[in-house]
Design a protein around this motif. Structure first.
Motif, PDB file in Angstrom:
ATOM      1  N   ALA A   1       4.420  14.085   2.037  1.00 57.44           N
ATOM      2  CA  ALA A   1       4.920  15.272   1.350  1.00 57.44           C
ATOM      3  C   ALA A   1       6.343  15.539   1.785  1.00 57.44           C
ATOM      4  CB  ALA A   1       4.040  16.478   1.645  1.00 57.44           C
ATOM      5  N   THR A   2       7.190  15.915   0.841  1.00 55.46           N
ATOM      6  CA  THR A   2       8.578  16.231   1.153  1.00 55.46           C
ATOM      7  C   THR A   2       8.662  17.607   1.808  1.00 55.46           C
ATOM      8  OG1 THR A   2       9.021  17.308  -0.967  1.00 55.46           O
ATOM      9  CG2 THR A   2       9.292  14.913  -0.868  1.00 55.46           C
ATOM     10  N   ALA A   3       9.852  17.944   2.264  1.00 57.42           N
ATOM     11  CA  ALA A   3      10.047  19.243   2.912  1.00 57.42           C
ATOM     12  C   ALA A   3       9.725  20.397   1.974  1.00 57.42           C
ATOM     13  CB  ALA A   3      11.485  19.356   3.407  1.00 57.42           C
ATOM     14  N   SER A   4       9.881  20.172   0.668  1.00 56.04           N
ATOM     15  CA  SER A   4       9.568  21.214  -0.314  1.00 56.04           C
ATOM     16  C   SER A   4       8.103  21.212  -0.733  1.00 56.04           C
ATOM     17  CB  SER A   4      10.457  21.048  -1.545  1.00 56.04           C
ATOM     18  OG  SER A   4      10.206  19.801  -2.184  1.00 56.04           O
ATOM     19  N   GLY A   5       7.327  20.273  -0.177  1.00 59.69           N
ATOM     20  CA  GLY A   5       5.897  20.233  -0.462  1.00 59.69           C
ATOM     21  C   GLY A   5       5.485  19.367  -1.628  1.00 59.69           C
ATOM     22  N   LEU A   6       6.417  18.635  -2.235  1.00 57.44           N
ATOM     23  CA  LEU A   6       6.069  17.766  -3.355  1.00 57.44           C
ATOM     24  C   LEU A   6       5.544  16.423  -2.857  1.00 57.44           C
ATOM     25  CD1 LEU A   6       9.079  18.440  -5.755  1.00 57.44           C
ATOM     26  CD2 LEU A   6       6.671  19.028  -6.156  1.00 57.44           C
ATOM     27  N   PRO A   7       4.636  15.802  -3.605  1.00 57.47           N
ATOM     28  CA  PRO A   7       4.117  14.492  -3.193  1.00 57.47           C
ATOM     29  C   PRO A   7       5.172  13.401  -3.302  1.00 57.47           C
ATOM     30  CG  PRO A   7       2.880  15.367  -5.085  1.00 57.47           C
ATOM     31  CD  PRO A   7       4.004  16.298  -4.824  1.00 57.47           C
ATOM     32  N   ALA A   8       5.084  12.440  -2.398  1.00 59.07           N
ATOM     33  CA  ALA A   8       5.915  11.239  -2.432  1.00 59.07           C
ATOM     34  C   ALA A   8       5.092  10.119  -1.817  1.00 59.07           C
ATOM     35  CB  ALA A   8       7.228  11.450  -1.681  1.00 59.07           C
ATOM     36  N   GLY A   9       5.666   8.929  -1.760  1.00 58.37           N
ATOM     37  CA  GLY A   9       4.920   7.792  -1.234  1.00 58.37           C
ATOM     38  C   GLY A   9       5.744   6.970  -0.277  1.00 58.37           C
ATOM     39  N   ALA A  10       5.128   6.569   0.834  1.00 64.03           N
ATOM     40  CA  ALA A  10       5.709   5.582   1.741  1.00 64.03           C
ATOM     41  C   ALA A  10       4.950   4.289   1.526  1.00 64.03           C
ATOM     42  CB  ALA A  10       5.582   6.032   3.191  1.00 64.03           C
ATOM     43  N   CYS A  11       5.669   3.223   1.232  1.00 59.94           N
ATOM     44  CA  CYS A  11       5.040   1.955   0.881  1.00 59.94           C
ATOM     45  C   CYS A  11       5.100   0.985   2.058  1.00 59.94           C
ATOM     46  CB  CYS A  11       5.732   1.350  -0.332  1.00 59.94           C
ATOM     47  SG  CYS A  11       4.860  -0.044  -1.057  1.00 59.94           S
ATOM     48  N   LEU A  12       3.976   0.355   2.357  1.00 60.61           N
ATOM     49  CA  LEU A  12       3.903  -0.683   3.381  1.00 60.61           C
ATOM     50  C   LEU A  12       3.702  -2.017   2.674  1.00 60.61           C
ATOM     51  CD1 LEU A  12       3.455   1.896   5.058  1.00 60.61           C
ATOM     52  CD2 LEU A  12       1.763   0.628   6.395  1.00 60.61           C
ATOM     53  N   VAL A  13       4.676  -2.911   2.811  1.00 60.35           N
ATOM     54  CA  VAL A  13       4.618  -4.239   2.194  1.00 60.35           C
ATOM     55  C   VAL A  13       4.351  -5.259   3.288  1.00 60.35           C
ATOM     56  CG1 VAL A  13       5.879  -5.978   0.894  1.00 60.35           C
ATOM     57  CG2 VAL A  13       6.198  -3.550   0.355  1.00 60.35           C
ATOM     58  N   GLY A  14       3.259  -5.999   3.169  1.00 59.84           N
ATOM     59  CA  GLY A  14       2.859  -6.923   4.216  1.00 59.84           C
ATOM     60  C   GLY A  14       2.857  -8.371   3.778  1.00 59.84           C
ATOM     61  N   PRO A  15       2.436  -9.269   4.662  1.00 58.39           N
ATOM     62  CA  PRO A  15       2.416 -10.692   4.338  1.00 58.39           C
ATOM     63  C   PRO A  15       1.376 -11.024   3.269  1.00 58.39           C
ATOM     64  CG  PRO A  15       2.240 -10.306   6.720  1.00 58.39           C
ATOM     65  CD  PRO A  15       2.014  -9.002   6.051  1.00 58.39           C
ATOM     66  N   ALA A  16       1.638 -12.062   2.497  1.00 61.48           N
ATOM     67  CA  ALA A  16       0.671 -12.529   1.512  1.00 61.48           C
ATOM     68  C   ALA A  16      -0.627 -12.907   2.205  1.00 61.48           C
ATOM     69  CB  ALA A  16       1.235 -13.736   0.761  1.00 61.48           C
ATOM     70  N   GLY A  17      -1.737 -12.448   1.634  1.00 62.21           N
ATOM     71  CA  GLY A  17      -3.040 -12.776   2.188  1.00 62.21           C
ATOM     72  C   GLY A  17      -3.478 -11.892   3.327  1.00 62.21           C
ATOM     73  N   ALA A  18      -2.741 -10.819   3.598  1.00 63.38           N
ATOM     74  CA  ALA A  18      -3.096  -9.905   4.695  1.00 63.38           C
ATOM     75  C   ALA A  18      -3.524  -8.547   4.147  1.00 63.38           C
ATOM     76  CB  ALA A  18      -1.923  -9.741   5.652  1.00 63.38           C
ATOM     77  N   ASP A  19      -4.133  -8.531   2.985  1.00 66.68           N
ATOM     78  CA  ASP A  19      -4.436  -7.278   2.288  1.00 66.68           C
ATOM     79  C   ASP A  19      -5.357  -6.353   3.081  1.00 66.68           C
ATOM     80  OD1 ASP A  19      -3.889  -9.575   0.441  1.00 66.68           O
ATOM     81  OD2 ASP A  19      -3.783  -7.964  -1.026  1.00 66.68           O
ATOM     82  N   ARG A  20      -6.429  -6.895   3.620  1.00 69.59           N
ATOM     83  CA  ARG A  20      -7.388  -6.047   4.349  1.00 69.59           C
ATOM     84  C   ARG A  20      -6.754  -5.491   5.624  1.00 69.59           C
ATOM     85  NH1 ARG A  20     -13.439  -7.324   3.367  1.00 69.59           N
ATOM     86  NH2 ARG A  20     -13.445  -8.327   1.341  1.00 69.59           N
ATOM     87  N   ALA A  21      -6.000  -6.325   6.322  1.00 63.38           N
ATOM     88  CA  ALA A  21      -5.312  -5.853   7.523  1.00 63.38           C
ATOM     89  C   ALA A  21      -4.281  -4.787   7.169  1.00 63.38           C
ATOM     90  CB  ALA A  21      -4.653  -7.023   8.241  1.00 63.38           C
ATOM     91  N   LEU A  22      -3.612  -4.952   6.035  1.00 65.27           N
ATOM     92  CA  LEU A  22      -2.614  -3.988   5.615  1.00 65.27           C
ATOM     93  C   LEU A  22      -3.268  -2.641   5.271  1.00 65.27           C
ATOM     94  CD1 LEU A  22       0.452  -3.680   5.029  1.00 65.27           C
ATOM     95  CD2 LEU A  22      -0.068  -4.209   2.643  1.00 65.27           C
ATOM     96  N   LEU A  23      -4.433  -2.675   4.630  1.00 68.73           N
ATOM     97  CA  LEU A  23      -5.167  -1.449   4.353  1.00 68.73           C
ATOM     98  C   LEU A  23      -5.530  -0.727   5.641  1.00 68.73           C
ATOM     99  CD1 LEU A  23      -7.489  -2.597   1.433  1.00 68.73           C
ATOM    100  CD2 LEU A  23      -5.810  -0.741   1.320  1.00 68.73           C
ATOM    101  N   ALA A  24      -5.983  -1.484   6.633  1.00 70.49           N
ATOM    102  CA  ALA A  24      -6.350  -0.874   7.912  1.00 70.49           C
ATOM    103  C   ALA A  24      -5.132  -0.276   8.596  1.00 70.49           C
ATOM    104  CB  ALA A  24      -7.020  -1.910   8.812  1.00 70.49           C
TER     105      ALA A  24
ATOM    106  N   VAL B   1       0.848  -1.189   0.000  1.00 69.99           N
ATOM    107  CA  VAL B   1       0.000   0.000   0.000  1.00 69.99           C
ATOM    108  C   VAL B   1       0.883   1.237   0.000  1.00 69.99           C
ATOM    109  CG1 VAL B   1      -1.737   1.333   1.254  1.00 69.99           C
ATOM    110  CG2 VAL B   1      -1.879  -1.162   1.212  1.00 69.99           C
ATOM    111  N   SER B   2       0.644   2.131  -0.958  1.00 70.04           N
ATOM    112  CA  SER B   2       1.369   3.396  -1.006  1.00 70.04           C
ATOM    113  C   SER B   2       0.587   4.452  -0.238  1.00 70.04           C
ATOM    114  CB  SER B   2       1.582   3.851  -2.453  1.00 70.04           C
ATOM    115  OG  SER B   2       2.386   5.020  -2.493  1.00 70.04           O
ATOM    116  N   VAL B   3       1.236   5.014   0.779  1.00 70.39           N
ATOM    117  CA  VAL B   3       0.647   6.044   1.628  1.00 70.39           C
ATOM    118  C   VAL B   3       1.208   7.394   1.197  1.00 70.39           C
ATOM    119  CG1 VAL B   3       0.461   6.898   3.998  1.00 70.39           C
ATOM    120  CG2 VAL B   3       0.432   4.431   3.548  1.00 70.39           C
ATOM    121  N   PRO B   4       0.371   8.372   0.881  1.00 69.05           N
ATOM    122  CA  PRO B   4       0.910   9.662   0.439  1.00 69.05           C
ATOM    123  C   PRO B   4       1.581  10.432   1.573  1.00 69.05           C
ATOM    124  CG  PRO B   4      -1.491   9.759   0.622  1.00 69.05           C
ATOM    125  CD  PRO B   4      -1.103   8.327   0.835  1.00 69.05           C
TER     126      PRO B   4
END
Length: 380
Positions: free
Chosen positions: A350-373, A345-348
């Protein structure tokens, strides 16, 4: 006002292209569909005019499209993709590069480029796309949206034009965590695994170092705020090349017969990738598959039930002249979830200059709903 042809291939005014077929958690939502999915009464264009001209009219909706309609969403239209989804910049040699409303003057990211730009511009509330090597996560990062690449195979791919089936996933983007999760209620099966049982989030300094400083700093801060623990681990140098070799071999298997005497219909960047794909022999492909299988086992063993925090893309959205250079660094990061077959899941942010970036959370296979939460809590 006429629709931007770099964003939309088909968008009726007034819309929608297709009304809901039912009612549910997506009542009132509108979907921009990447031009790889079957929509009854329409052709799949795959970002290539020659393919579009030869494509049959579809008689039924793709599985994911049908589910969204049944849950109350309407289809706003068919949005552009890079040719055959074989790129990450967002540029299409035939239709142009969709704008980036959240970072004007910078690229949109691809290959789910059109749907992402449509959501970022407020022309749809959900982008339905695909992620093979980062094609949801990268445009999500570049345009400040939430996006998910599910566990490989979790969402049915019926009616989807393939690129590399070993890595292809049906993914989506939304402007907020709540909408992203509600789409998950419709498309995702029940979880078969949990996240972070007893150990929680982890972050690798080696992976952070692959990103530009402005991205590294903001992702590291999110990881610290979320209580992520250090993980002394980095991917092997051979993994990305193996991933790209398998991807290329499968892309040629999927489209080579049609492209063999039509390579001149492709834009230069995508043509170069298919030319390489055509040159890969069975022995090289099999050797790469062995590396990928070994890498998948190691990734899953290292992470176990933990959630890895890393940059969704190595940079903020680059200028067009820097797009291809940024692609290589980004794929070192995005290939981890692809090789592992893991949800991301890519979480939006913002950098120090205000530009968008993404922090990605990679979880276990089959844990999609829990990862979204979990992502929703970390990102809000």
């Amino acid at each position: 006002m006429a629709s931007d042809p770099s964003v939309w291939r088909v968008r009726p005014e007034p819309g929608p292209l297709t009304p809901p077929t039912g009612s549910g958690v997506l009542d009132g939502e509108t979907v921009a569909v990447k031009d790889l999915f079957a929509i009854a009464g329409q052709r799949i264009g795959a970002g290539n005019p020659a393919w579009l001209a030869a494509a049959p009219v579809e008689s039924t909706h793709a599985d994911a499209v049908a589910r969204l309609l049944e849950a109350g969403a309407a289809l706003a239209g068919i949005a552009q993709t890079e040719e055959f989804a074989y790129s990450l910049t967002g540029a299409n040699a035939h239709y142009g590069t969709p704008p980036n409303p959240r970072a004007p003057g910078r690229i949109s990211g691809g290959s789910t480029s059109g749907p992402t730009s449509a959501v970022a511009a407020g022309e749809a509330s959900i982008a339905l796309g695909t992620d093979t090597g980062g094609s949801v996560r990268v445009p999500a990062a570049y345009q400040g949206l939430w996006g998910i690449r599910p566990t490989h195979g979790a969402v049915p791919a019926g009616g989807l034009l393939p690129l590399a089936p070993s890595f292809d996933t049906v993914g989506w983007l939304a402007p907020d965590a709540g909408t992203l999760a509600r789409v998950g209620e419709v498309l995702l099966p029940a979880d078969t695994a949990g996240t972070g049982t007893g150990r929680g989030l982890v972050v690798s300094a080696a992976l952070l170092e692959l990103a530009a400083p402005e991205v590294r700093d903001v992702v590291d801060q999110l990881a610290q705020d979320a209580g992520a623990e250090p993980l002394d681990w980095a991917p092997e140098p051979t993994w990305l090349a193996a991933f790209q070799t398998v991807q290329a071999a499968e892309a040629w298997a999927a489209h080579g017969a049609w492209l063999a005497d039509r390579m001149d219909t492709l834009g230069p960047a995508v043509r170069a990738r298919f030319e390489r794909a055509r040159s890969i022999g069975p022995a090289d492909a099999e050797a790469a598959r062995i590396v990928v299988a070994q890498a998948r086992a190691q990734i899953r063993e290292q992470l176990a039930d933990r959630v890895l925090v890393l940059p969704s893309a190595a940079t903020v959205a680059p200028l067009a002249k820097d797009a291809e250079a940024a692609r290589a660094a980004t794929m070192l990061l995005t290939c981890i979830a692809g090789i592992g077959g893991l949800p991301a899941v890519s979480v939006p942010v913002a950098t120090a200059s205000g530009l968008p970036a993404g922090a990605c959370l990679v979880g276990p296979a089959g844990a999609d709903r829990a990862l979204l939460a979990l992502a929703g809590g970390v990102g809000n």
